[in-house]
Design a protein around this motif. Structure first.
Motif, PDB file in Angstrom:
ATOM      1  N   LYS A   1     -10.360 -19.399 -24.502  1.00 51.02           N
ATOM      2  CA  LYS A   1     -11.140 -20.602 -24.783  1.00 51.02           C
ATOM      3  C   LYS A   1     -11.335 -20.788 -26.283  1.00 51.02           C
ATOM      4  CE  LYS A   1     -13.675 -20.960 -20.447  1.00 51.02           C
ATOM      5  NZ  LYS A   1     -15.009 -21.021 -19.835  1.00 51.02           N
ATOM      6  N   TRP A   2     -11.585 -19.705 -27.016  1.00 47.97           N
ATOM      7  CA  TRP A   2     -11.741 -19.794 -28.472  1.00 47.97           C
ATOM      8  C   TRP A   2     -10.429 -20.234 -29.110  1.00 47.97           C
ATOM      9  CZ3 TRP A   2     -15.915 -20.167 -31.209  1.00 47.97           C
ATOM     10  CH2 TRP A   2     -17.111 -19.585 -30.755  1.00 47.97           C
TER      11      TRP A   2
ATOM     12  N   SER B   1      -7.909 -21.866 -27.837  1.00 52.22           N
ATOM     13  CA  SER B   1      -7.456 -23.212 -27.464  1.00 52.22           C
ATOM     14  C   SER B   1      -8.335 -24.308 -28.045  1.00 52.22           C
ATOM     15  CB  SER B   1      -7.420 -23.350 -25.947  1.00 52.22           C
ATOM     16  OG  SER B   1      -8.745 -23.392 -25.417  1.00 52.22           O
ATOM     17  N   GLY B   2      -9.464 -23.919 -28.628  1.00 50.73           N
ATOM     18  CA  GLY B   2     -10.368 -24.909 -29.191  1.00 50.73           C
ATOM     19  C   GLY B   2     -11.370 -25.456 -28.192  1.00 50.73           C
ATOM     20  N   ALA B   3     -11.490 -24.825 -27.026  1.00 46.55           N
ATOM     21  CA  ALA B   3     -12.447 -25.284 -26.020  1.00 46.55           C
ATOM     22  C   ALA B   3     -13.881 -25.120 -26.511  1.00 46.55           C
ATOM     23  CB  ALA B   3     -12.252 -24.522 -24.705  1.00 46.55           C
ATOM     24  N   TYR B   4     -14.122 -24.135 -27.354  1.00 46.64           N
ATOM     25  CA  TYR B   4     -15.437 -23.961 -27.958  1.00 46.64           C
ATOM     26  C   TYR B   4     -15.377 -24.597 -29.349  1.00 46.64           C
ATOM     27  CZ  TYR B   4     -16.275 -20.149 -24.560  1.00 46.64           C
ATOM     28  OH  TYR B   4     -16.439 -19.397 -23.437  1.00 46.64           O
ATOM     29  N   SER B   5     -16.306 -25.477 -29.636  1.00 45.50           N
ATOM     30  CA  SER B   5     -16.328 -26.091 -30.956  1.00 45.50           C
ATOM     31  C   SER B   5     -17.743 -26.507 -31.305  1.00 45.50           C
ATOM     32  CB  SER B   5     -15.402 -27.296 -31.014  1.00 45.50           C
ATOM     33  OG  SER B   5     -15.853 -28.291 -30.113  1.00 45.50           O
ATOM     34  N   VAL B   6     -17.961 -26.689 -32.580  1.00 39.92           N
ATOM     35  CA  VAL B   6     -19.253 -27.158 -33.073  1.00 39.92           C
ATOM     36  C   VAL B   6     -19.016 -28.553 -33.623  1.00 39.92           C
ATOM     37  CG1 VAL B   6     -21.092 -26.764 -34.737  1.00 39.92           C
ATOM     38  CG2 VAL B   6     -19.945 -24.817 -33.668  1.00 39.92           C
ATOM     39  N   PRO B   7     -19.666 -29.549 -33.034  1.00 38.54           N
ATOM     40  CA  PRO B   7     -19.427 -30.915 -33.519  1.00 38.54           C
ATOM     41  C   PRO B   7     -19.957 -31.109 -34.935  1.00 38.54           C
ATOM     42  CG  PRO B   7     -21.190 -30.890 -31.883  1.00 38.54           C
ATOM     43  CD  PRO B   7     -20.627 -29.502 -31.948  1.00 38.54           C
ATOM     44  N   ALA B   8     -19.240 -31.892 -35.708  1.00 39.15           N
ATOM     45  CA  ALA B   8     -19.652 -32.193 -37.079  1.00 39.15           C
ATOM     46  C   ALA B   8     -20.051 -33.660 -37.147  1.00 39.15           C
ATOM     47  CB  ALA B   8     -18.511 -31.926 -38.048  1.00 39.15           C
TER      48      ALA B   8
END
Length: 57
Positions: free
Chosen positions: A29-30, A32-39
Motif C-alpha cells: 500500500k505504501w 503503490s501510493g494508497a497511503y498519502s497525505v493530502p496537500a
C-alpha cells in the motif's frame, strides 16, 4: 495491540502486524501510493521557491 490490516492479535516478530503477509500488504500500500497525505493548494513548492527560513537552497 491488533493488526492494522486484519485486526488479529499482533505477533511480536512482525509488530504491529500479525504476520509477514499483513506486513507485506501494508508495504504494498505504501509503495503503490494508497497511503498519502493530502496537500492544500497553498502548499505548492517548486525549484524557484524560497524555503520558509528565508535562505536560498
Amino acid at each position: 495491540m491488533t493488526c492494522p490490516i486484519c485486526a488479529k492479535d499482533a505477533d511480536p516478530k512482525y509488530r504491529p502486524f500479525c504476520s509477514r503477509r499483513c506486513a507485506d500488504i501494508d508495504l504494498g500500500k505504501w509503495l503503490s501510493g494508497a497511503y498519502s497525505v493530502p496537500a492544500g493548494e497553498d502548499e505548492e513548492w517548486n525549484e524557484d521557491s524560497v524555503p520558509p527560513e528565508g535562505k536560498p537552497h
